[in-house]
Write a protein that holds these residues in place. Sequence first.
Motif, mmCIF file in Angstrom:
data_model
loop_
_atom_site.group_PDB
_atom_site.id
_atom_site.type_symbol
_atom_site.label_atom_id
_atom_site.label_comp_id
_atom_site.label_asym_id
_atom_site.label_seq_id
_atom_site.Cartn_x
_atom_site.Cartn_y
_atom_site.Cartn_z
ATOM 1 N N GLN A 19 0.830 -1.203 0.000
ATOM 2 C CA GLN A 19 0.000 0.000 0.000
ATOM 3 C C GLN A 19 0.868 1.258 0.000
ATOM 4 O O GLN A 19 0.566 2.238 -0.684
ATOM 5 N N GLU A 20 1.966 1.251 0.744
ATOM 6 C CA GLU A 20 2.870 2.397 0.764
ATOM 7 C C GLU A 20 3.522 2.609 -0.601
ATOM 8 O O GLU A 20 3.711 3.750 -1.032
ATOM 9 N N LEU A 21 3.831 1.521 -1.277
ATOM 10 C CA LEU A 21 4.413 1.616 -2.612
ATOM 11 C C LEU A 21 3.428 2.257 -3.589
ATOM 12 O O LEU A 21 3.781 3.175 -4.335
ATOM 13 N N VAL A 22 2.187 1.808 -3.553
ATOM 14 C CA VAL A 22 1.151 2.343 -4.441
ATOM 15 C C VAL A 22 0.844 3.800 -4.070
ATOM 16 O O VAL A 22 0.636 4.639 -4.944
ATOM 17 N N MET A 23 0.842 4.124 -2.783
ATOM 18 C CA MET A 23 0.599 5.498 -2.356
ATOM 19 C C MET A 23 1.721 6.413 -2.839
ATOM 20 O O MET A 23 1.470 7.572 -3.204
ATOM 21 N N GLU A 54 -4.812 0.828 -11.973
ATOM 22 C CA GLU A 54 -3.592 0.475 -12.705
ATOM 23 C C GLU A 54 -2.814 -0.614 -11.967
ATOM 24 O O GLU A 54 -2.314 -1.557 -12.579
ATOM 25 N N HIS A 55 -2.728 -0.494 -10.647
ATOM 26 C CA HIS A 55 -2.031 -1.506 -9.848
ATOM 27 C C HIS A 55 -2.761 -2.850 -9.932
ATOM 28 O O HIS A 55 -2.115 -3.898 -10.015
ATOM 29 N N PHE A 56 -4.094 -2.814 -9.930
ATOM 30 C CA PHE A 56 -4.868 -4.050 -10.036
ATOM 31 C C PHE A 56 -4.620 -4.731 -11.381
ATOM 32 O O PHE A 56 -4.497 -5.956 -11.448
ATOM 33 N N LYS A 61 -3.960 -7.548 -7.526
ATOM 34 C CA LYS A 61 -4.250 -7.329 -6.112
ATOM 35 C C LYS A 61 -4.932 -5.975 -5.947
ATOM 36 O O LYS A 61 -4.534 -4.988 -6.547
ATOM 37 N N ILE A 62 -5.959 -5.935 -5.109
ATOM 38 C CA ILE A 62 -6.684 -4.697 -4.860
ATOM 39 C C ILE A 62 -6.017 -3.957 -3.701
ATOM 40 O O ILE A 62 -5.813 -4.525 -2.631
ATOM 41 N N VAL A 63 -5.671 -2.684 -3.961
ATOM 42 C CA VAL A 63 -5.130 -1.826 -2.925
ATOM 43 C C VAL A 63 -5.973 -0.562 -2.918
ATOM 44 O O VAL A 63 -6.028 0.161 -3.906
ATOM 45 N N LYS A 64 -6.663 -0.329 -1.808
ATOM 46 C CA LYS A 64 -7.507 0.850 -1.704
ATOM 47 C C LYS A 64 -6.708 1.998 -1.105
ATOM 48 O O LYS A 64 -6.005 1.814 -0.112
ATOM 49 N N LEU A 65 -6.823 3.169 -1.725
ATOM 50 C CA LEU A 65 -6.123 4.348 -1.248
ATOM 51 C C LEU A 65 -7.126 5.391 -0.774
ATOM 52 O O LEU A 65 -8.172 5.584 -1.400
#
Length: 72
Positions: A19-23, A54-56, A61-65
Amino acid sequence: MAGRAKSKSKQAQIAMEEQELVMGVAVEAYLAELAKAENVRKGSRAICKDVSEEHFKKTGKIVKLDHNTLIR
């Protein structure tokens, strides 16, 4: 041969790192949008949604921001 199952704390650690990477990607995109004129830039919600999608597509994998976290 299969490996061992990861503990709950290790799973949480891996999820938070992702999540930190995607953020980080979202922050870079948001700062780039702030450099644009006001009438053409995207908001924080739209950027978070785009980066998450884009990450999905890349990882499955789902990452909610949270858009409020992005603004801070």
